[in-house]
Design a protein around this motif. Structure first.
Motif: not given
Length: 610
Positions: A59-68, A171-172, A221-229, A308-310
């Motif tokens: 992803f590029d979440s900081d808008g610099d057109d490069k993958l973070d 966020g994602d 954050l472990p739960l967040a990571a686990a939700t990606t499968g 909030w659902a996200g």
């Protein structure tokens, strides 16, 4: 582009010394009684390898057109270089490692305003001063796990420390960042020696098996990571995790602050963690805090919405396969215990291996080392220790050592059954709470006044600012296990009102050594405007009666003989809700108001105690 295997050339001088120190036998993990043991050859920190790198995300979440790229630090036994040893990984990620912002309430929202009105914007705190120095992000967990035959990996969340990107507070990108690190540990993502360069780093020392743990945000954050499968994440141990930012900052449609942080909201937490690259700060502040959060967090109605659902991980559990050992305190009023309960119940229904460790304390508190060791030994080293056949629930009983929880078949206790209790009035003094309904109790009224905190109201023998209903003195202990529920039929004198409920143990222990948690069994809060749905609120018609039904926080507690169980209904909770001006009147229909308690042994056990 060339690949760098950190450690080999730099450590050539030490190979002979290491070989003579640790004999001819290769150092390998050792197991006894289903647990990884401390290995002498892994124990000395002077013989650990430490290095850092940046892992490229998707992803590029900081808008610099490069993958973070996220900043990652590794601590591993030297034998991963000198003997070609491959080990599983214990991974901890956090937004806190590089430093945090001010906790000064001057930068929080002011809770003093009328319900339904748009509040004044709060001030933004000063920039965070980065702490720490490369290559170490954190030393946490290294002494526990490296000597037992694991590599320990740390990373800073997007937009914090030396990680690129924007913080999003749920966020994602907060899920995808640790996924990228796990992908790198499995050879599926690229790691680099610098945030912008092209010299790559591989995890040649990793088996690809990863476990995650952490407390509070670090446990989220472990739960967040686990939700990606993500493949390779085999097990997680979240401790007091925030599993929904709505449930952290709202409650049943009500704006509710976490305990100890009155006036905090999701944008305040954003400022608290935003320690990342200052060159992208303006972009992140503008697009995340001042646009997405400001437009959607809604401190006026408190309604649940797509924003909030996200940020609610209950909605993202379908891909999760990692074995979950959850931990929480029943008296955690920061990240309240429903956070762990709602996820563990859903995972049980999903068929994922799950165990829960509950204690009677507050925020934080990991499971005993033996439990964590068995969990990671089974799922990361693959040792068949039958941990999946252990009890599903482990609860530290009142007064017991936290390292010695009591095993139960499940939580809630399978022997618990819902028992309905009814109210008999005596306002402004104390009415009764009983198994039998006494008809024609009519209406009683309380007057909101946030000047009085909940403890003062609970202790008062006589006050117009709450309604209190108590059981007879218990002649036997009562064991509660599960989630109490309440229906309050009420009317408000104004179009908006707070509704707060405490379940307390009386008489109140006011000794200097007593903690307030000894007196509070559980609590709950709701917005009567949301009596139909937490997603839609409508102004109350003054004087009209509404049924407001909601859960209190889950609990497992033994109320001792000689105490009384008290139900307190009031309006504004000084420590958690907004502070409207005093004077709103709540009128409660006692005949239609009911409390449901999950009692071990059911109605017969409660009858015996009363």
């Amino acid at each position: 582009m060339r690949v760098l295997q950190i450690g080999c050339a730099a450590l050539a001088w030490s190979v002979a010394a290491t070989t003579s120190l640790f004999a001819a036998e290769p150092a390998v993990p050792v197991f006894a009684d289903g647990e990884a043991q401390v290995v002498k050859a892994f124990e000395d920190p002077d013989y650990w390898i430490r290095h850092d790198l940046w892992v490229e995300t998707e992803f590029d979440s900081d808008g610099d057109d490069k993958l973070d790229r996220v900043h990652v630090a590794v601590t591993r036994p030297r034998q991963t270089d000198t003997e070609g040893l491959k080990l599983p990984v214990v991974y901890v990620t956090s937004p806190y490692f590089a430093g945090v912002g001010s906790n000064d309430k001057a930068y929080f929202w002011d809770p003093k305003h009328e319900l339904g009105e748009t509040p004044d914007k709060h001030k933004v705190g000063p920039d965070i001063k980065l702490k720490g120095s490369r290559p170490i992000i954190s030393k946490g967990h290294t002494k526990d796990w490296v000597p037992r035959g694991y590599v320990v990996v740390h990373s800073s969340s997007p937009g914090t420390g030396l990680s690129q990107g924007c913080p999003t507070v749920g966020g994602d990108n907060e899920s995808l960042a640790p996924k990228a690190v796990i992908d790198w540990l499995n050879g599926r993502a690229k790691g680099f020696t610098s945030p912008d360069g092209d010299e790559t780093v591989t995890a040649y020392w990793s088996t690809g098996k990863v476990g995650m743990t952490g407390t509070s945000y670090n446990g989220t954050l472990p739960l967040a990571a686990a939700t990606t499968g993500v493949e390779g994440l085999e097990a997680i141990i979240p401790i007091a995790p925030n599993t929904s930012y709505y449930h952290y900052y709202r409650s049943n449609g009500l704006v509710r602050h976490p305990g100890g942080y009155l006036g905090e909201d999701i944008d305040v937490l954003y400022d608290f963690i935003h320690s990342g690259n200052p060159t992208r700060r303006e972009y992140c502040d503008c697009n995340v805090r001042d646009k997405e959060m400001a437009e959607n967090m809604d401190r006026v109605t408190g309604d649940y919405n797509e924003f909030w659902a996200g940020r609610d991980y209950l909605n993202d559990l379908e891909p999760l396969t990692a074995a979950v050992l959850m931990a929480h305190g029943f008296n955690d009023w920061n990240v309240v215990p429903e956070h762990s309960n709602r996820i563990s119940q859903a995972l049980k229904a999903k068929g994922v291996p799950v165990q829960i460790y509950y204690h009677q304390g507050g925020h934080g508190g990991p499971p005993p080392m033996k439990m964590m060791n068995r969990w990671f030994t089974r799922y990361l080293h693959g040792v068949e220790n039958d941990v999946e056949k252990d009890a599903r629930a482990w609860i530290v009983r009142e007064g017991d050592d936290a390292k010695k929880p009591t095993a139960y078949d499940d939580y809630p206790n399978p022997k618990a059954a819902d028992v309905e209790l009814h109210l008999t009035g005596n306002a402004p003094e104390r009415g009764t709470l009983s198994l039998e309904a006494v008809p024609s109790q009519g209406l009683e009224t309380l007057v909101d006044n946030v000047s009085f905190d909940g403890a003062a109201l609970a202790k008062a023998e006589w006050t117009e600012h709450r309604l209190m209903f108590v059981t007879p003195t218990l002649n036997e202990p009562v064991h509660l296990s599960g989630t109490p529920k309440i229906t309050v039929r009420m009317a408000s004198s104004k179009p908006a009102a707070n509704l707060s409920v405490w379940l307390v143990s009386l008489p109140w222990n006011d000794s200097k050594d007593a903690k307030i948690t000894e007196n509070i069994i559980t609590r709950g809060w709701a917005d009567p405007q949301n009596q139909k749905s937490i997603s839609e609120s409508e102004p109350l018609e003054p004087g009209r009666l509404y049924d407001v039904t909601f859960d209190l926080q889950p609990d497992d507690q033994v109320i001792p003989k000689g105490q009384q169980i008290g139900l307190m209904i009031f309006s504004s909770d000084r420590d958690f809700t907004l502070w409207p001006k005093p004077g709103t009147e709540l009128t409660v229909d006692l005949d239609a108001t009911k409390l449901t308690l999950p009692v071990v042994g059911g109605v017969e056990a409660l009858k015996k105690s009363l």
